[in-house]
Scaffold this active site. Structure first.
Site, PDB file in Angstrom:
ATOM      1  N   GLU A 136      19.324  67.305  69.320  1.00  0.00           N
ATOM      2  CA  GLU A 136      19.373  68.631  69.111  1.00  0.00           C
ATOM      3  C   GLU A 136      19.537  69.667  70.488  1.00  0.00           C
ATOM      4  O   GLU A 136      19.652  70.793  70.522  1.00  0.00           O
ATOM      5  CB  GLU A 136      18.089  69.331  68.304  1.00  0.00           C
ATOM      6  CG  GLU A 136      17.901  68.975  67.061  1.00  0.00           C
ATOM      7  CD  GLU A 136      18.680  69.728  66.012  1.00  0.00           C
ATOM      8  OE1 GLU A 136      19.382  70.825  66.549  1.00  0.00           O
ATOM      9  OE2 GLU A 136      18.369  69.898  64.784  1.00  0.00           O
ATOM     10  N   THR A 140      21.244  67.990  62.596  1.00  0.00           N
ATOM     11  CA  THR A 140      20.664  69.395  62.153  1.00  0.00           C
ATOM     12  C   THR A 140      19.580  69.095  60.971  1.00  0.00           C
ATOM     13  O   THR A 140      19.685  68.052  60.183  1.00  0.00           O
ATOM     14  CB  THR A 140      21.817  70.231  61.632  1.00  0.00           C
ATOM     15  OG1 THR A 140      21.091  71.718  61.240  1.00  0.00           O
ATOM     16  CG2 THR A 140      22.287  69.973  60.302  1.00  0.00           C
ATOM     17  N   LYS A 195      24.737  68.440  70.423  1.00  0.00           N
ATOM     18  CA  LYS A 195      24.147  68.405  69.163  1.00  0.00           C
ATOM     19  C   LYS A 195      24.551  67.928  68.213  1.00  0.00           C
ATOM     20  O   LYS A 195      25.704  68.009  67.857  1.00  0.00           O
ATOM     21  CB  LYS A 195      24.068  70.015  68.759  1.00  0.00           C
ATOM     22  CG  LYS A 195      23.057  70.344  67.441  1.00  0.00           C
ATOM     23  CD  LYS A 195      23.052  71.760  67.184  1.00  0.00           C
ATOM     24  CE  LYS A 195      22.299  72.005  65.872  1.00  0.00           C
ATOM     25  NZ  LYS A 195      20.935  71.751  65.643  1.00  0.00           N
TER      26      LYS A 195
END
Length: 103
Positions: A74, A24, A21
């Site tokens: 993500e 954000t 990841k």
């Protein structure tokens, strides 16, 4: 120890630690970060520190502008990503994409 600069839901901790990841998506309240910022990262649920990240970029984005590439960053599918964002920010239209690297 100083408080964490940014928090993530616990379910994202392993993906962040593994480097899966790398972005954000946040609302305006977290749009003040800028490239080069070094942030202490904690879990949303208990604010427990778990790593440090460097912000690479911050750019405005809408749900309609999200792509499969964003979803990949993500570590989820595009529709899942949109659902997660809508769940966290049900009344927002404008978001900020924060790209980061774990350091």
């Amino acid at each position: 120890m100083k408080p964490n600069d940014i928090t993530f839901y616990q379910r994202f901790e392993a993906d962040i630690l593994a480097g899966r990841k790398t972005i954000t998506i946040r609302d305006k309240s977290e749009s003040h970060f800028k490239a080069g910022d070094i942030l202490l990262v904690g879990r949303f649920e208990d604010n427990q520190y778990f790593c440090t990240i460097e912000v690479l970029s911050v750019s405005p984005i809408t749900l309609d502008e999200l792509t499969e590439q964003h979803a990949k960053q993500e570590n989820m599918e595009l529709e899942e990503l949109k659902e997660v964002i809508r769940g966290i920010y049900p009344n927002e239209e404008q978001f900020y994409l924060i790209e980061f690297i774990k350091i």
